[in-house]
Structures are given as structure tokens and as C-alpha cells.
Design a protein around this motif. Structure first.
Motif, short mmCIF file in Angstrom:
data_model
loop_
_atom_site.label_atom_id
_atom_site.label_comp_id
_atom_site.label_asym_id
_atom_site.label_seq_id
_atom_site.Cartn_x
_atom_site.Cartn_y
_atom_site.Cartn_z
N SER A 2 39.69 30.44 31.08
CA SER A 2 39.15 31.53 31.87
C SER A 2 37.77 31.18 32.40
O SER A 2 37.01 30.44 31.77
CB SER A 2 39.10 32.82 31.07
OG SER A 2 38.01 32.80 30.19
N PRO B 203 42.95 37.38 42.88
CA PRO B 203 43.28 37.64 41.48
C PRO B 203 42.06 38.01 40.66
O PRO B 203 41.04 37.33 40.70
CB PRO B 203 43.88 36.31 41.01
CG PRO B 203 44.43 35.69 42.24
CD PRO B 203 43.51 36.11 43.35
N LEU B 204 42.15 39.12 39.96
CA LEU B 204 41.06 39.53 39.08
C LEU B 204 40.99 38.56 37.93
O LEU B 204 42.00 38.04 37.47
CB LEU B 204 41.34 40.90 38.49
CG LEU B 204 41.43 42.10 39.42
CD1 LEU B 204 41.76 43.32 38.59
CD2 LEU B 204 40.12 42.28 40.15
N THR B 205 39.78 38.33 37.44
CA THR B 205 39.68 37.55 36.21
C THR B 205 39.42 38.56 35.11
O THR B 205 39.18 39.73 35.37
CB THR B 205 38.54 36.54 36.30
OG1 THR B 205 37.35 37.26 36.53
CG2 THR B 205 38.78 35.58 37.44
N MET B 206 39.50 38.12 33.89
CA MET B 206 39.29 39.01 32.76
C MET B 206 40.30 40.15 32.71
O MET B 206 39.97 41.29 32.42
CB MET B 206 37.86 39.57 32.76
CG MET B 206 36.81 38.50 32.67
SD MET B 206 37.09 37.36 31.31
CE MET B 206 36.48 38.36 29.94
N VAL B 207 41.53 39.78 33.03
CA VAL B 207 42.65 40.70 32.82
C VAL B 207 43.53 40.05 31.76
O VAL B 207 43.68 38.83 31.74
CB VAL B 207 43.45 40.87 34.13
CG1 VAL B 207 44.72 41.67 33.88
CG2 VAL B 207 42.60 41.56 35.17
N PRO C 147 43.53 31.33 26.68
CA PRO C 147 42.71 32.02 27.70
C PRO C 147 41.24 31.62 27.64
O PRO C 147 40.58 31.54 28.67
CB PRO C 147 42.89 33.50 27.35
CG PRO C 147 44.20 33.56 26.67
CD PRO C 147 44.31 32.30 25.88
N MET D 26 47.41 39.85 30.19
CA MET D 26 48.76 40.19 30.59
C MET D 26 49.75 39.78 29.51
O MET D 26 49.59 38.75 28.87
CB MET D 26 49.15 39.44 31.86
CG MET D 26 48.43 39.89 33.09
SD MET D 26 49.03 38.93 34.48
CE MET D 26 49.54 40.26 35.53
N HIS E 270 40.28 37.26 24.92
CA HIS E 270 39.08 37.16 25.73
C HIS E 270 38.48 38.54 26.01
O HIS E 270 37.67 38.69 26.93
CB HIS E 270 39.36 36.40 27.03
CG HIS E 270 40.52 36.97 27.81
ND1 HIS E 270 41.79 37.03 27.29
CD2 HIS E 270 40.59 37.49 29.05
CE1 HIS E 270 42.60 37.58 28.18
NE2 HIS E 270 41.90 37.88 29.25
#
Lengths: 253, 262
Positions: B105, B75-79, B101, B81, B159
Motif C-alpha cells: 500500500s 482507485p481509492l487507497t486505504m480501502v 497490504p 476489500m 492497514h
């Protein structure tokens, strides 16, 4: 309208008692078969010192068993709900255990701990433990997949998801289960006192019925019911205080 | 424009390869940094699956997804949704929901407490830009559906993510509220220039917001048509009645008709 809703439970209860009283008088039901409420209340007044002593005993035994169930139920529920592996591993066991009539394990508890307080506490504990575990686990396990995706895509740790979302989210389930669990805990205590006790409401009622003092038995039943309703009401109040958001949300939608 | 997201011949089946009709089959696309892309198609065509693959929440059976030059393997961080359902936490106020977040995060949680005042100011400013000033301390249930979705957009952007993934975020709203939120989103995007992938089945929404629209076929989802939208920005509700706009929607509509009939 609102006052009607508030009055309804009182009116319904009084109505039931009036009906019961009327039936007993109308058909002249003997008091050793079914005493009228007035006879039960008379017995309640007559035997008050004994009832009070035994009711108090039953009450605190129930609270201790219930307290244990809350602590262990919450802990096991959190572990079960947070891990799909633990959930699938122990859920069948929990269901199996819950299916065992608790009256059947009282004799075993007596063999282990002797007659008296400890079997009663443990019976109250075992009977009220299950709904707490199941509810807390359900609250955790039914986290919306979208929300989980939002959190995972932020790189949130499992512990953060649990603390920030899972546990607060499962609290309404937890408080709902407390209301069920406290009434079940009374059932557990009284079962144990009836089968193998030397004190408490179960013991008192068994003694009374074996000497055909049926009005006293019914006085005991009334006292247990009142204690159950009272504790239920207290936990309903606590629930509103702590997780009011769950109710307010439902009212507007 | 440099390629920010590259999908190469992605195939994905729920429950693993070979078990069912693939949700996505042989899908390839390239999205530039700061570009606004819309995926349109009939429901159940695997548009949402493409989002999950891009974000790394689900691995493809075959093919490669690359974001910012790196292959996506977790899973990418800094996405950011947002979904059709606002999924706000009912026990938190609007402001606290937007701050979530930053609390969890990877890049912010360590310093959240220290920078709390700063974050709260940023969250308030963001809520103000989407028209939620004065609602910071309201509970989600006190907000209308459109307001909840505005708050959800704020939560997805607080974020400052490089990539915003939107899965039919306006689908549950009434037509007027939806059009209002198009402008809110367009404004945020023009100010911040993050990359957006918007999944929708509203063709006007796609043309209104996107730089480029991809049409996805019904299951198994394939990308069957790609159409740049060169309309000037900011687009306005008035411009949706221009011939250029109508022609674009019409062209997309024809392609959707084809994929549904196929």
C-alpha cells in the motif's frame, strides 16, 4: 497402493519392450526393418564409444539451446503477460512462428552460420522457446480479478503486483513448461543434426541408416529417449522443490 | 452523523453507456462515517458494481461518487476489500498473507521493512482476535474455508482502512461458520468503527450486521427501499429469534419479493 503407482511406469516400459521383442521374434522381422530391443541393445554395447561421444555432444548442445530458451522465454513471457498491449501485439506472431516446422528453418540457419553446432543450438532454442513464453504469460495474465482489485484498492504499483503476486503465481506454469521444453529441445537438436550436422545423435543415426545399420539407429533412439526422460525427471523434481505449494494445494482440494 | 460516502444518481453500464442494460441506474445513497450498511438484492443486480464505483475501480457513466468530501476519480487507497473467494496467496503463510497490504500500500510500503516487527505483532494480534492464533505459519490450503475467510478479513483490515468493502464474503461458507463470522466481524467493527458496505443476499446477515439496509432491484439496479436497523448491539444469535429481528427480516423479504417479481 503407492508402491503400485511407483512401479507402474517401470512395469509398463518393460512390458512394451517384451512385447516388441516377442513380435520381432514371432514374425521373424528382419533387423533392417525393425530390430528387436535385444539387437538394439547389442548395437548400443558394440558402438558405445561412438554413441557416448555423440550423445554427450547432443546433450550439451541441447542444454545450451534450452538455457537460451529459458532466459529469453521467461523474459518475453513476463513482458507479454504483464501487458495486455504487448500480449495482443505479439501473440499472433508467436503462434505463427511456432507453426513453422523447425526442420524448414535449419537450411536457413546453415546458410547463416554454416554446418555444425550453432544451427543445432538455435533449432533447440526455437522449438523450446514457445511453451515457456506461453506458460509464463498465461500464469501472469490469469491473475484473479478480485485479487487485482484488492491490490489496486491499496494503491499498489504495477511493479509490486508483478513481484509480489504475478511472478510467484506464474512459477508453477513456468516449471511445468520446462518439462515440456526440455524434451522439445532434444527434438530440435536432433532435427538439426540430421539435416545439417557433422556430429551428434542425429548425424550418427543418419549415417547408420544410410548403411542399413538399423539396430544402431534404434540404439540411438533409445539413448535420446533416456536423456529426455532423465531431464524431464530432474525438472519434475525441481518443480516439486520450488513450487510445491501448487501441488499440495491441489492434493487437499 | 457526517456523510462519509455520497452516491448521487449513479448510472453504470459494463462496456460503457448505451451498450447494454445498465448494471446500476440512478442510484443515490448516503453513508455516515463509521456506519455499517448492507446492500441486499437478487443476484446480478449491480450490488458489486456499486462497490467498484465507491472504491474507484470503475467509473460510473453518469452521477457522482464522493468519499470523505472528495469526488472519486481513481482507485481509492486505504480501502479494505474481501470477497466470497478468500483469494489468499497459496505460496505465503497466513501471517504473510495478512501482511501483504502493508508491503504494497502507498502509505506503508516505504516503511515496511523498518517497521516489520511492529507490523508482525499487529498482524498476530489481529489473527488472534478472529480466532486464528496458532495458524500464523500455516499455508492457506491447510485452513478450512471459514478460517481462510477469517484470514481474508484480517488482510482487509491490517492497514486500518477507513472503509471496508465486503462482497458476499460469507456466501460460500456453511450456515454455522457464517454465523460465527458475523460475530467476528461485528466485534472487529465495534472495536474499530470503520465504515462498512456489505453486499449480501442473505437478509438475516444484513439485519444482524447492518445499521441500515438498502434493497436493490434486479437489473437495472435501483435502490428501491431503505430500512434502518435500530436493534441494540452487540447482536447475538439469540437475538435473531426476537420478534423485532424477525419482523425486520420479514419486511425486507417482502421488498425482495416485489423487486424479483417486477
Amino acid at each position: 497402493m503407492i508402491s503400485g503407482v511407483k512401479l507402474a511406469p517401470w512395469l509398463a516400459t518393460i512390458g512394451l519392450f517384451l512385447f516388441w521383442e516377442a513380435v520381432c521374434r514371432l514374425f521373424s522381422v528382419p533387423e533392417f526393418i525393425l530390430p528387436a530391443p535385444s539387437q538394439a541393445i547389442a548395437a548400443l554395447i558394440q558402438y558405445w564409444p561412438a554413441i557416448w561421444q555423440n550423445a554427450f555432444y547432443t546433450f550439451w548442445v541441447t542444454l545450451v539451446g534450452f538455457g537460451l530458451a529459458v532466459v529469453f522465454g521467461l523474459a518475453l513471457g513476463l513482458v507479454t503477460g504483464a501487458s495486455a498491449l504487448v500480449y495482443s501485439a505479439i501473440y499472433p506472431m508467436l503462434v505463427g512462428f511456432n507453426s513453422i516446422p523447425k526442420v524448414a528453418i535449419v537450411p536457413v540457419l546453415v546458410v547463416w552460420f554454416g554446418i555444425g553446432t550453432i544451427p543445432a543450438i538455435l533449432t533447440a532454442f526455437t522449438i523450446s522457446f514457445f511453451p515457456i513464453v506461453v506458460n509464463v504469460a498465461t500464469g501472469l495474465a490469469t491473475l484473479e480479478p478480485e485479487l487485482r482489485d484488492v491490490l489496486r484498492s491499496l494503491g499498489a504499483r504495477k511493479i509490486d503486483i508483478l513481484l509480489k503476486v504475478g511472478i510467484p503465481r506464474s512459477m508453477p506454469y513456468f516449471f511445468a513448461s520446462l518439462k515440456v521444453a526440455i524434451t522439445l529441445a532434444f527434438v530440435g537438436t536432433v532435427i538439426s543434426e540430421t539435416v545439417a550436422g557433422n556430429a551428434g545423435m542425429g548425424h550418427l543415426m543418419l549415417t547408420a541408416s544410410s548403411s542399413f545399420r538399423v539396430p544402431l539407429v534404434f540404439a540411438g533412439l533409445l539413448v535420446i529417449a533416456v536423456m529426455g526422460v532423465g531431464m524431464y525427471a530432474i525438472f519434475a523434481l525441481v518443480e516439486r522443490r520450488w513450487v510445491g505449494w501448487a501441488f499440495r494445494g491441489a492434493e487437499t482440494s | 452523523m457526517t456523510a462519509f460516502i455520497v452516491l448521487e444518481r449513479i448510472t453504470m453500464t459494463y462496456g460503457g453507456a448505451g451498450t447494454d442494460t445498465p448494471a446500476v441506474e440512478d442510484a443515490s445513497l448516503t453513508i455516515g462515517r463509521g456506519e455499517f450498511v448492507a446492500l441486499v438484492g437478487p443476484s446480478g443486480c449491480g450490488k458489486s458494481s456499486l462497490l467498484k464505483i465507491v472504491s474507484g475501480l470503475m467509473p460510473p457513466d453518469s452521477g457522482i461518487a464522493r468519499v470523505d468530501g472528495e469526488t472519486v476519480s481513481r482507485p481509492l487507497t486505504m480501502v479494505g476489500m474481501a470477497f466470497q473467494n478468500a483469494t489468499l496467496l497459496p505460496w505465503r503463510t497466513t501471517l504473510e498473507n495478512v501482511l501483504l497490504p502493508l508491503e504494497v500500500s502507498r502509505s506503508h510500503r516505504g516503511s515496511f521493512r523498518r517497521k516489520r516487527a511492529e507490523h508482525v505483532a499487529a498482524a498476530r494480534a489481529l489473527l488472534k482476535t478472529v480466532g486464528l492464533e496458532g495458524y500464523e505459519d500455516h499455508a492457506p490450503y491447510e485452513l478450512s474455508g471459514g478460517m481462510q475467510q477469517r484470514a481474508s478479513l484480517c488482510r482487509s483490515l491490517i492497514h486500518a482502512p477507513d472503509l471496508l468493502l465486503l462482497d458476499e464474503p460469507f456466501a460460500a461458507l456453511d450456515a454455522f461458520t457464517r454465523e460465527e463470522l458475523w460475530d467476528v466481524l461485528q466485534e472487529l467493527w465495534q472495536a474499530r468503527k470503520f465504515t462498512v458496505i456489505l453486499v449480501t443476499h442473505d437478509l438475516r446477515e444484513a439485519v444482524y450486521l447492518a445499521d441500515r439496509v438498502y434493497v436493490v432491484s434486479k437489473r437495472p439496479g435501483r435502490i428501491v427501499y431503505e430500512r434502518p436497523v435500530a436493534l441494540p448491539r452487540p447482536r447475538t444469535l439469540e437475538s435473531t429469534f426476537d420478534q423485532d429481528f424477525i419482523d425486520l427480516v420479514h419486511a425486507l423479504r417482502d421488498h425482495i419479493g416485489e423487486v424479483r417479481a417486477a
